[in-house]
Design an enzyme around this catalytic site. Structure first.
Site, PDB file in Angstrom:
ATOM      1  N   TYR A  59       0.952   3.003  -1.587  1.00  0.00           N
ATOM      2  CA  TYR A  59      -0.097   1.994  -1.476  1.00  0.00           C
ATOM      3  C   TYR A  59       0.450   0.630  -1.888  1.00  0.00           C
ATOM      4  O   TYR A  59       1.116   0.473  -2.909  1.00  0.00           O
ATOM      5  CB  TYR A  59      -1.297   2.339  -2.371  1.00  0.00           C
ATOM      6  CG  TYR A  59      -2.235   1.182  -2.523  1.00  0.00           C
ATOM      7  CD1 TYR A  59      -3.085   0.824  -1.471  1.00  0.00           C
ATOM      8  CD2 TYR A  59      -2.241   0.401  -3.675  1.00  0.00           C
ATOM      9  CE1 TYR A  59      -3.927  -0.264  -1.586  1.00  0.00           C
ATOM     10  CE2 TYR A  59      -3.082  -0.693  -3.795  1.00  0.00           C
ATOM     11  CZ  TYR A  59      -3.922  -1.032  -2.747  1.00  0.00           C
ATOM     12  OH  TYR A  59      -4.746  -2.120  -2.855  1.00  0.00           O
ATOM     13  N   GLY A  66      -6.139  -2.815  -0.618  1.00  0.00           N
ATOM     14  CA  GLY A  66      -7.559  -2.536  -0.704  1.00  0.00           C
ATOM     15  C   GLY A  66      -8.017  -1.629   0.425  1.00  0.00           C
ATOM     16  O   GLY A  66      -7.412  -0.590   0.707  1.00  0.00           O
TER      17      GLY A  66
END
Length: 512
Positions: A59, A66
């Site tokens: 991520y 987000g």
């Protein structure tokens, strides 16, 4: 500062006082220097590089941010992603953090990254330490964080400054970060994968501000206690309200300590008969109970703040030793939000207490023989002098605003960012609110302190040479050097501002 012991940022636990020493330039910040520490930091960045070589999914490194975490970023774009992160978050508004607050933010972020669980290079930590050493301060707007997913927007100004972008304060001047890098002979950092996220995706702004707020509240507690003791003298209150045996019957440690401080100030050794009332009004009689709640809460607030300060609070967490990437939510600032919302309530009650004491002082119906509005004017001009009348009005306004400000910020969570950040802490807003409440309450304290000292002077003038207890005599004399008795009316703004400066510098030593 040169002679002060340095504050070491590494594996050791930092206290609020350590961060404040750095933020106030009383002690230098140094990185832990041993090879094992530096190697442990380096392993995190090396592990990320290994994952990239394997085309692993991480991520914020190989995905968007987000809600865009489902968007894959091809490897040839990974290097550009960090710059995009701090660039599109360059939308902060509001006032800029002052120098002390900015140093607190830098120190809080540095401490978090020294856990070695953020995947950043040691060079990044070295440069953050150098920013503190050379006092290179990013200009950080204080508004724009919802306190979950970290203080993204305000911390983007730190990331951008490290990369040589946006403006900084340096040498007392606003200058471009690129210019300051050239002046110092530094090469701006090209932030590596995860480094912009590691800088921004954490709680450093709210935590740095919370440390500042805590220290101010701790001093305010002691100052409000000393003001109460002065007012007991000025109003000829009943000192038996602070009897040690009385507080043994309800032994909250904080209120017991406040009562002990007041006994010490009043030099109470034996029961004394009340001069006017068997029971004083609550703002005197219950002062230990009001202030004691703050005193008893400081320990819990310290625990919350210091745990956050000494935590790895970005996402994802990089466990290089076990070769794992842990996706979680440590950027959520709920503990700081609770601590600061609680502090707002506690501090507003101090403002209310001192405002009520001042209301007694200026009212000839309740001040047991002092002149109306504490005016020291002689009879010939008494009818045109108004003493502390306007100061008391102003104090009521400041207290009212502090009370209004006690609404908890944390209950106003807003769903943001395509409902990815659908429950947020509002911790940064709570911390800013707490500092504003402290500012207002310090204004109330400044006014009440000067008025209390006037009341003591008037009481002594009317009663001759009755000596004050030693602690109060020392305080009375020290205050007299800056704030002479108010005899004929004069504008008090300059004296109030000077008193505020003294309070914020913690000028008067108050209790061991």
């Amino acid at each position: 500062m040169n002679d002060a012991e340095p504050v070491i940022f590494g594996e050791n636990h930092l206290r609020i006082e350590d961060l404040l020493a750095v933020a106030q330039r009383r002690a230098p910040a140094r990185l832990q220097a041993d090879a094992a520490f530096r190697e442990r930091i380096a392993r995190g960045a090396q592990f990320l590089d290994t994952l990239l070589d394997r085309e692993g999914v991480i991520y914020g490194v190989t995905t968007g941010y987000g809600d865009s975490c489902v968007v894959a970023v091809p490897l040839h774009q990974v290097e550009a992603l960090p710059q995009h992160l701090f660039t599109f978050h360059g939308c902060g508004l509001g006032k800029l953090l002052d120098a002390e607050a900015t140093r607190a933010v830098l120190a809080a972020r540095l401490r978090s990254l020294t856990h070695g669980m953020s995947g950043v290079r040691i060079e990044l930590l070295d440069r953050l330490q150098a920013f503190l050493e050379f006092d290179v301060l990013p200009l950080i707007p204080e508004e724009g964080s919802v306190g979950a997913s970290g203080d993204l927007t305000p911390l983007s100004y730190v990331a951008a400054a490290l990369a040589g972008e946006r403006d900084v304060m340096f040498g007392g001047e606003r200058r471009s970060a690129a210019e300051v890098h050239r002046h110092l002979g530094w090469t701006p950092l090209t932030l590596r994968p995860k480094e912009a996220l590691a800088l921004m995706n954490g709680t450093a702004v709210m935590t740095g501000l919370a440390c500042l707020a805590y220290a101010r509240a701790d001093y305010l507690l002691k100052l409000a206690t000393r003001i109460t003791a002065l007012n007991v003298v000025a109003l000829e209150g009943n000192p038996e309200h602070f009897d040690e045996r009385l507080f043994a019957a309800k032994p909250h440690p904080g209120q017991t300590q406040v009562a002990a401080w007041i006994r010490q100030d009043l030099a109470i050794e034996a029961p004394t008969a009340p001069l006017h009332r068997l029971q004083d009004r609550y703002s005197l009689r219950c002062a230990p109970h009001v202030l004691g709640v703050l005193a008893d809460s400081l320990g819990l607030l310290r625990q919350f703040i210091e745990t956050e300060l000494n935590s790895a609070n970005d996402n994802p967490i990089i466990d290089a030793d076990n070769e794992r990437v842990l996706h979680g939510g440590h950027f959520y600032g709920g503990h700081i939000a609770f601590a600061m919302d609680s502090l707002k309530n506690l501090v507003a009650n101090v403002a209310d207490l001192l405002d009520r004491q001042l209301a007694l002082l200026v009212d000839s119906r309740y001040n047991h023989g002092l002149p109306s509005n504490l005016s020291g004017a002689p009879a010939a001009t008494a009818m045109i002098n108004h003493g502390f009348k306007a100061v008391q009005i102003g104090t009521s306004a400041w207290a009212a605003e502090a009370l209004k400000n006690s609404m908890p910020a944390s209950v106003f969570s807003r769903s943001t960012e395509c409902h990815n950040q659908d429950k947020v802490s509002m911790g940064t807003i709570a911390a800013r609110d707490a500092l504003r409440s402290l500012e207002l309450t310090e204004q109330v304290a400044a006014a009440t302190l000067i008025a209390a000292n006037q009341g003591v002077w008037l009481r002594q003038r009317s009663q001759g040479t009755r000596p004050l207890p030693a602690p109060l005599q020392a305080m009375h004399a020290a205050l007299g050097e800056d704030f002479p008795p108010l005899i004929e009316d004069r504008a008090m703004e300059g004296e109030l501002r000077l008193c505020l400066q003294r309070i914020r510098a913690q000028h008067w030593g108050l209790y061991a």
